[in-house]
Design a protein around this motif. Structure first.
Motif, short mmCIF file in Angstrom:
data_model
loop_
_atom_site.label_atom_id
_atom_site.label_comp_id
_atom_site.label_asym_id
_atom_site.label_seq_id
_atom_site.Cartn_x
_atom_site.Cartn_y
_atom_site.Cartn_z
N ASN A 99 -5.47 -9.99 -0.25
CA ASN A 99 -6.52 -8.99 -0.01
C ASN A 99 -5.95 -7.59 0.20
O ASN A 99 -6.43 -6.83 1.05
N THR A 100 -4.91 -7.25 -0.55
CA THR A 100 -4.27 -5.94 -0.37
C THR A 100 -5.22 -4.83 -0.80
O THR A 100 -5.94 -4.94 -1.79
N THR A 101 -5.19 -3.74 -0.02
CA THR A 101 -6.00 -2.57 -0.34
C THR A 101 -5.14 -1.33 -0.49
O THR A 101 -5.63 -0.30 -0.95
N PHE A 102 -3.87 -1.41 -0.09
CA PHE A 102 -2.98 -0.25 -0.25
C PHE A 102 -2.62 -0.09 -1.73
O PHE A 102 -2.62 -1.05 -2.49
N SER A 160 -4.23 -8.71 -4.68
CA SER A 160 -5.61 -8.57 -4.22
C SER A 160 -6.22 -9.93 -3.93
O SER A 160 -6.88 -10.12 -2.90
N HIS A 185 -3.58 3.16 8.76
CA HIS A 185 -3.83 4.14 7.71
C HIS A 185 -4.62 5.33 8.24
O HIS A 185 -4.29 6.50 7.96
N HIS A 224 -1.16 -6.58 -9.43
CA HIS A 224 -2.26 -6.09 -8.58
C HIS A 224 -3.30 -7.18 -8.34
O HIS A 224 -3.74 -7.38 -7.20
N GLU A 256 -0.31 -5.49 4.69
CA GLU A 256 -1.73 -5.13 4.59
C GLU A 256 -2.32 -4.87 5.97
O GLU A 256 -3.08 -3.92 6.16
N TYR A 304 -1.45 -1.50 7.10
CA TYR A 304 -2.27 -0.51 6.40
C TYR A 304 -3.66 -0.43 7.03
O TYR A 304 -4.17 0.66 7.29
N GLU A 305 -4.25 -1.58 7.29
CA GLU A 305 -5.58 -1.60 7.90
C GLU A 305 -5.57 -0.97 9.30
O GLU A 305 -6.47 -0.23 9.66
#
Length: 180
Positions: A85-88, A81, A51, A77, A44, A47-48
């Protein structure tokens, strides 16, 4: 070429990988109940941090290794989350080995085969478990466990394969080098 493949998202939509032309892609088979599950946190963070610079992540949950991803796509999911706290985006739970493996994984493994585990507290236990099932396990390109990662460059070439035992700092360094 990777852009010829598609995967199904966790919401059941088709994701054509051609839309990722010009991006660096990290592809990882994941599980929610694995000793490597805490890797969601540094993934994550990647990704932050990257991205907006051109990194995409394909999180493909897989239940083939110790039944460690037993939930539905929605449950997986929600777990990720809530706990990390995944957002990908997450893809549909899929096989990465065997007769029902995603064609994407057939191609990825043909590009970068297994080259051994890195030094890690789980290395010996994983090797012993794999050897008990198949004495030739280390000579095959199959995915050996959850959180195996492939890195694809902006031209669609598989440039690296990282086993779950790899240090996430090495994965980040590889991605950084490709993003420029």
């Amino acid at each position: 070429m990777i852009y010829d493949y598609s995967v199904t998202t966790g919401k059941g939509e088709t994701l054509n990988l051609g839309q990722y032309k010009g991006k660096v892609i990290l592809i990882v088979n994941t599980a929610t109940g694995c000793g490597f599950t805490p890797q969601y946190e540094p993934i994550e963070k990647l990704y932050e941090d990257y991205h907006d610079k051109g990194l995409e992540i394909l999180d493909i949950p897989c239940n083939q290794f110790g039944g460690q991803a037993p939930g539905s796509d929605d449950e997986i999911h929600e777990f990720c989350s809530f706990h990390f706290n995944t957002t990908f985006p997450q893809m549909k739970k899929s096989d990465v080995n065997g007769p029902n493996e995603l064609p994407l994984y057939t191609w990825l493994k043909s590009q970068k085969g297994f080259d051994g585990f890195d030094a890690h507290e789980y290395k010996e236990a994983i090797e012993q478990m794999l050897a008990a099932k198949d004495p030739e396990w280390d000579k095959k390109p199959d995915i050996k466990w959850n959180f195996t990662k492939f890195v694809v460059d902006r031209e669609g070439n598989v440039v690296a394969r990282f086993e779950p035992t790899a240090d996430m700092k090495e994965v980040e360094a590889c991605i950084q080098s490709l993003l420029g």
